[in-house]
Write an enzyme that holds these catalytic residues in place. Structure first.
Site, PDB file in Angstrom:
ATOM      1  N   HIS A   1      -4.188  -4.490   1.273  1.00 41.10           N
ATOM      2  CA  HIS A   1      -3.514  -4.921   2.509  1.00 41.10           C
ATOM      3  C   HIS A   1      -3.014  -6.367   2.383  1.00 41.10           C
ATOM      4  O   HIS A   1      -1.909  -6.699   2.802  1.00 41.10           O
ATOM      5  CB  HIS A   1      -4.489  -4.892   3.696  1.00 41.10           C
TER       6      HIS A   1
ATOM      7  N   LYS B   1       0.263   3.682  -2.453  1.00 40.30           N
ATOM      8  CA  LYS B   1      -0.964   4.488  -2.530  1.00 40.30           C
ATOM      9  C   LYS B   1      -0.833   5.706  -1.635  1.00 40.30           C
ATOM     10  O   LYS B   1      -1.227   6.804  -1.999  1.00 40.30           O
ATOM     11  CB  LYS B   1      -2.163   3.644  -2.111  1.00 40.30           C
TER      12      LYS B   1
ATOM     13  N   VAL C   1      -2.528  -1.349  -5.398  1.00 41.31           N
ATOM     14  CA  VAL C   1      -3.426  -2.424  -5.846  1.00 41.31           C
ATOM     15  C   VAL C   1      -4.775  -1.783  -6.193  1.00 41.31           C
ATOM     16  O   VAL C   1      -5.303  -0.970  -5.428  1.00 41.31           O
ATOM     17  CB  VAL C   1      -3.594  -3.494  -4.745  1.00 41.31           C
TER      18      VAL C   1
HETATM   19  P1  AMP Z   1      -4.459   1.705   5.903  1.00 46.32           P
HETATM   20  O1  AMP Z   1      -5.150   0.586   6.572  1.00 46.32           O
HETATM   21  O2  AMP Z   1      -5.299   2.469   4.950  1.00 46.32           O
HETATM   22  O3  AMP Z   1      -3.697   2.586   6.886  1.00 46.32           O
HETATM   23  O4  AMP Z   1      -3.337   1.048   4.997  1.00 46.32           O
HETATM   24  C1  AMP Z   1      -2.385   0.159   5.531  1.00 46.32           C
HETATM   25  C2  AMP Z   1      -1.287  -0.041   4.526  1.00 46.32           C
HETATM   26  O5  AMP Z   1      -1.845  -0.586   3.333  1.00 46.32           O
HETATM   27  C3  AMP Z   1      -0.575   1.262   4.131  1.00 46.32           C
HETATM   28  O6  AMP Z   1       0.800   0.998   3.967  1.00 46.32           O
HETATM   29  C4  AMP Z   1      -1.239   1.595   2.816  1.00 46.32           C
HETATM   30  O7  AMP Z   1      -0.411   2.365   1.969  1.00 46.32           O
HETATM   31  C5  AMP Z   1      -1.461   0.213   2.241  1.00 46.32           C
HETATM   32  N1  AMP Z   1      -2.514   0.249   1.231  1.00 46.32           N
HETATM   33  C6  AMP Z   1      -3.790   0.689   1.379  1.00 46.32           C
HETATM   34  N2  AMP Z   1      -4.466   0.607   0.203  1.00 46.32           N
HETATM   35  C7  AMP Z   1      -3.576   0.131  -0.708  1.00 46.32           C
HETATM   36  C8  AMP Z   1      -3.643  -0.154  -2.100  1.00 46.32           C
HETATM   37  N3  AMP Z   1      -4.759   0.037  -2.799  1.00 46.32           N
HETATM   38  N4  AMP Z   1      -2.541  -0.634  -2.705  1.00 46.32           N
HETATM   39  C9  AMP Z   1      -1.393  -0.822  -2.005  1.00 46.32           C
HETATM   40  N5  AMP Z   1      -1.267  -0.571  -0.700  1.00 46.32           N
HETATM   41  C10 AMP Z   1      -2.336  -0.098  -0.053  1.00 46.32           C
END
Ligand code: AMP
Length: 284
Positions: free
Chosen positions: A37, A149, A176
């Site tokens: 994030h 991801k 990431v």
């Molecule tokens: P989430 O809080 O899981 O809904 O993720 C919020 C944003 O962060 C979304 O756009 C996800 O795709 C991105 N995100 C979560 N984990 C990763 C990661 N390991 N690498 C890149 N982006 C991520």
């Protein structure tokens, strides 16, 4: 850094920025922030004058038997990390603010949401597109950034933005990973140390598949058979899906021509993990 929970206040802040000629970027998240994030935040911080991170565990994208109630939350830590990276506003509404009673409109993207996670999580993408469309109307961003991801989510948002003529640039960010290549996820905290070791098989399988392509293999079924071997499904590793598809439409690919998305969803113990990689054919 300001913390805003009211929709009207957020819209007024967005209007002020726009009146000042500032470009706004939105980073939608469900909180419990990790380096993935933060990396998204850093990327837009370097590109825009005003950065908003939303923190909202969106109930409508969780199925009835999924982990909405137990989803990890740590709002204070999230605020500290966001502040450190230079976020201007955290938008963190209550569920009742986002979904007042009587609300009856949603956004459905039809085709790209059908395969992969769409099969095992019915209603998930409708919840995602509806909340993201609402966030776009509340934060009024010029740009919004999403991680690769959640590749199907990114594809779905791009489709929605194109189909509904939303005037917002969608930026994709590379996955990431932890030092041992496990894709970062808020859900990784659920894993026991034994499960975490097994979770590394996802990335191993992705690498193995690229190795096969590098060695000349083009047939999806043979690549996927090897992927399943590396994942070693058993009692506490269950494959939800392992599929090769076109990165733009997410349709199945039988034979790889120039590239294909290898998408995995695997349940390790009770935790559902996803990971993916674009397999590319090196031109000789
Ligand atoms: P989430 O809080 O899981 O809904 O993720 C919020 C944003 O962060 C979304 O756009 C996800 O795709 C991105 N995100 C979560 N984990 C990763 C990661 N390991 N690498 C890149 N982006 C991520």
């Amino acid at each position: 850094m300001r913390i805003i929970s009211s929709i009207v206040e957020m819209q007024q802040q967005a209007d002020r920025w726009r009146a000042e000629g500032k470009k706004i970027a939105l980073v939608p998240t469900m909180g419990y922030l990790h380096e993935g994030h933060i990396s998204l935040m850093r990327t837009v911080r370097a590109r825009t004058e005003a950065v908003v991170a939303s923190i909202f565990v969106n109930p409508t994208q969780f199925g009835p038997s999924e982990d909405f109630a137990s989803y990890p939350r740590d709002f204070e830590r999230d605020c500290r990390l966001s502040d450190e990276v230079g976020v201007d506003v955290i938008f963190a509404p209550e569920a009742g603010e986002m979904y007042p009673s009587g609300s009856q409109t949603h956004v459905d993207v039809m085709e790209v949401t059908k395969p992969l996670c769409g099969k095992s999580r019915p209603g998930h993408f409708r919840g995602v597109t509806t909340v993201v469309a609402k966030l776009f109307n509340i934060v009024k961003p010029h740009q919004a950034i999403f991680g690769e991801k959640d590749f199907q989510q990114l594809t779905t948002i791009r489709r929605m933005v194109a189909d509904l003529n939303m005037d917002i640039e969608i930026i994709g960010h590379a996955i990431v990973r932890e030092a041992d290549d496990l894709a970062m996820s808020s859900r990784n905290v659920y894993l026991s140390s034994e499960e975490r070791k097994k979770a590394l098989r996802l990335n191993l399988a992705l690498k193995e598949a690229q190795g096969l392509v590098d060695g000349g293999e083009r047939q999806s079924d043979r690549i996927l058979a090897r992927v399943r071997e590396v994942l070693q499904p058993g009692e506490d590793v269950r494959i939800d899906y392992a599929q090769l598809c076109r990165p733009d439409t997410l349709e199945d690919v039988v034979r790889i021509e120039d590239c294909a998305l290898l998408a995995l969803a695997v349940r390790v113990g009770a935790t559902r993990l996803i990971d993916n990689r674009i397999l590319t054919v090196q031109s000789s």
